[in-house]
Design a protein around this motif. Structure first.
Motif, PDB file in Angstrom:
ATOM      1  N   ARG A   1       0.837  55.339  14.363  1.00  0.00           N
ATOM      2  CA  ARG A   1      -0.101  54.260  14.605  1.00  0.00           C
ATOM      3  C   ARG A   1       0.310  53.457  15.774  1.00  0.00           C
ATOM      4  O   ARG A   1       1.389  53.205  16.100  1.00  0.00           O
ATOM      5  CB  ARG A   1      -0.107  53.233  13.330  1.00  0.00           C
ATOM      6  CG  ARG A   1      -0.532  54.105  12.012  1.00  0.00           C
ATOM      7  CD  ARG A   1      -2.138  54.484  11.948  1.00  0.00           C
ATOM      8  NE  ARG A   1      -2.298  55.481  11.031  1.00  0.00           N
ATOM      9  CZ  ARG A   1      -3.407  55.498  10.344  1.00  0.00           C
ATOM     10  NH1 ARG A   1      -4.460  54.739  11.078  1.00  0.00           N
ATOM     11  NH2 ARG A   1      -3.648  56.447   9.411  1.00  0.00           N
ATOM     12  N   ILE A   2      -0.812  52.988  16.450  1.00  0.00           N
ATOM     13  CA  ILE A   2      -0.652  52.246  17.768  1.00  0.00           C
ATOM     14  C   ILE A   2      -1.131  51.062  17.904  1.00  0.00           C
ATOM     15  O   ILE A   2      -2.249  51.019  17.160  1.00  0.00           O
ATOM     16  CB  ILE A   2      -0.755  53.276  18.758  1.00  0.00           C
ATOM     17  CG1 ILE A   2      -2.418  53.402  19.056  1.00  0.00           C
ATOM     18  CG2 ILE A   2       0.094  54.348  18.881  1.00  0.00           C
ATOM     19  CD1 ILE A   2      -2.771  54.436  20.223  1.00  0.00           C
ATOM     20  N   GLY A   3      -0.835  50.029  18.597  1.00  0.00           N
ATOM     21  CA  GLY A   3      -1.237  48.632  18.711  1.00  0.00           C
ATOM     22  C   GLY A   3      -1.054  47.711  17.432  1.00  0.00           C
ATOM     23  O   GLY A   3      -0.629  48.008  16.855  1.00  0.00           O
ATOM     24  N   ALA A   4      -1.551  46.618  17.951  1.00  0.00           N
ATOM     25  CA  ALA A   4      -1.610  45.755  16.798  1.00  0.00           C
ATOM     26  C   ALA A   4      -2.436  45.821  15.620  1.00  0.00           C
ATOM     27  O   ALA A   4      -1.999  45.342  14.619  1.00  0.00           O
ATOM     28  CB  ALA A   4      -1.842  44.221  17.447  1.00  0.00           C
TER      29      ALA A   4
ATOM     30  N   PHE B   1       3.893  65.205  20.329  1.00  0.00           N
ATOM     31  CA  PHE B   1       3.088  64.793  21.416  1.00  0.00           C
ATOM     32  C   PHE B   1       2.033  63.995  20.898  1.00  0.00           C
ATOM     33  O   PHE B   1       1.190  64.514  20.149  1.00  0.00           O
ATOM     34  CB  PHE B   1       2.694  65.684  22.356  1.00  0.00           C
ATOM     35  CG  PHE B   1       3.806  66.384  23.427  1.00  0.00           C
ATOM     36  CD1 PHE B   1       4.219  65.578  24.434  1.00  0.00           C
ATOM     37  CD2 PHE B   1       4.651  67.199  22.955  1.00  0.00           C
ATOM     38  CE1 PHE B   1       5.311  65.889  25.169  1.00  0.00           C
ATOM     39  CE2 PHE B   1       5.833  67.548  23.635  1.00  0.00           C
ATOM     40  CZ  PHE B   1       6.115  67.146  24.782  1.00  0.00           C
ATOM     41  N   ALA B   2       1.714  62.863  21.328  1.00  0.00           N
ATOM     42  CA  ALA B   2       0.644  61.973  21.061  1.00  0.00           C
ATOM     43  C   ALA B   2       0.029  61.205  22.180  1.00  0.00           C
ATOM     44  O   ALA B   2       0.742  61.218  23.277  1.00  0.00           O
ATOM     45  CB  ALA B   2       1.020  61.158  19.815  1.00  0.00           C
ATOM     46  N   ALA B   3      -1.088  60.605  21.968  1.00  0.00           N
ATOM     47  CA  ALA B   3      -1.717  59.830  23.030  1.00  0.00           C
ATOM     48  C   ALA B   3      -2.412  58.765  22.640  1.00  0.00           C
ATOM     49  O   ALA B   3      -2.898  58.655  21.342  1.00  0.00           O
ATOM     50  CB  ALA B   3      -2.581  60.699  23.680  1.00  0.00           C
ATOM     51  N   GLY B   4      -2.779  57.839  23.405  1.00  0.00           N
ATOM     52  CA  GLY B   4      -3.594  56.549  22.983  1.00  0.00           C
ATOM     53  C   GLY B   4      -3.776  55.591  24.363  1.00  0.00           C
ATOM     54  O   GLY B   4      -3.279  55.857  25.327  1.00  0.00           O
TER      55      GLY B   4
ATOM     56  N   SER C   1      -2.176  49.865  24.360  1.00  0.00           N
ATOM     57  CA  SER C   1      -1.637  49.911  22.815  1.00  0.00           C
ATOM     58  C   SER C   1      -0.268  50.356  22.441  1.00  0.00           C
ATOM     59  O   SER C   1       0.413  50.299  21.489  1.00  0.00           O
ATOM     60  CB  SER C   1      -2.637  50.694  21.866  1.00  0.00           C
ATOM     61  OG  SER C   1      -3.823  50.070  21.942  1.00  0.00           O
ATOM     62  N   LEU C   2       0.294  50.930  23.697  1.00  0.00           N
ATOM     63  CA  LEU C   2       1.568  51.750  23.551  1.00  0.00           C
ATOM     64  C   LEU C   2       2.829  50.943  23.656  1.00  0.00           C
ATOM     65  O   LEU C   2       3.962  51.302  23.293  1.00  0.00           O
ATOM     66  CB  LEU C   2       1.659  52.809  24.463  1.00  0.00           C
ATOM     67  CG  LEU C   2       0.724  53.819  24.587  1.00  0.00           C
ATOM     68  CD1 LEU C   2       0.970  55.176  25.430  1.00  0.00           C
ATOM     69  CD2 LEU C   2       0.437  54.224  23.343  1.00  0.00           C
TER      70      LEU C   2
END
Length: 171
Positions: A71-74, A105-108, A112-113
């Motif tokens: 999970r990413i970001g606030a 490997f993930a992306a966003g 947000s990282l």
């Protein structure tokens, strides 16, 4: 309620003597087999999950897709997981004083990282271990010089948020 681990911390499992897990090396990185078309406009990052056996037995360890949540970001939105480029632990016997590592490997969105949460649920000898959470972010150093600042900053924010949520639910 337990506090989340900071990326780089080891977490031992009480139910599996000598077995411990670590989420580490959270860093911006391009995938080895090329970018997925679905990740267009997103920033790639990688994270490693290492399982270490300090016990006397040799358990069979599974850490596959569906057992890792990023999970990413606030707001805790789900990161894009590149399953094709990721490497998992699929039924590996971890002998004493040995390790096995999965690379995800993930992306966003790049904005947000700065806040990334990684939750894993390890399967050991066909038995599910408790879920564990690690908190970190791109640009946060997991080294000793900044460990206190990261722990007091991000982990305490996460802990305070979870405590506030739990208090709202109890009336």
């Amino acid at each position: 309620m337990y506090e989340p681990n900071v990326v780089g911390d080891w977490q031992e499992y009480d139910t599996h003597a000598g077995l411990r897990v670590r989420v580490h090396r959270l860093e911006q990185a391009e995938p080895p087999r090329g970018r997925d078309d679905a990740a267009e406009g997103l920033t790639y990052f990688s994270v490693r999950v290492t399982v270490e056996n300090r016990g006397d037995l040799h358990p069979t360890v599974h850490l596959e897709d569906g057992q890792i949540d990023v999970r990413i970001g606030a707001d805790g939105e789900s990161a894009f997981i590149d399953w094709r480029n990721s490497q998992f632990i699929e039924g590996f016997d971890v002998y004493p004083l040995r390790r096995a590592t999965a690379v995800l490997f993930a992306a966003g969105p790049e904005t947000s990282l700065g806040q990334i949460d990684v939750q894993i649920q390890l399967r050991v000898d066909d038995e599910w271990a408790d879920r564990r959470l690690w908190a970190g972010g791109i640009g946060l150093d997991e080294g000793a010089a900044h460990a206190g600042a990261v722990r007091e900053g991000l982990a305490c924010q996460v802990s305070n948020f979870l405590r506030d949520q739990a208090e709202e639910g109890t009336a």
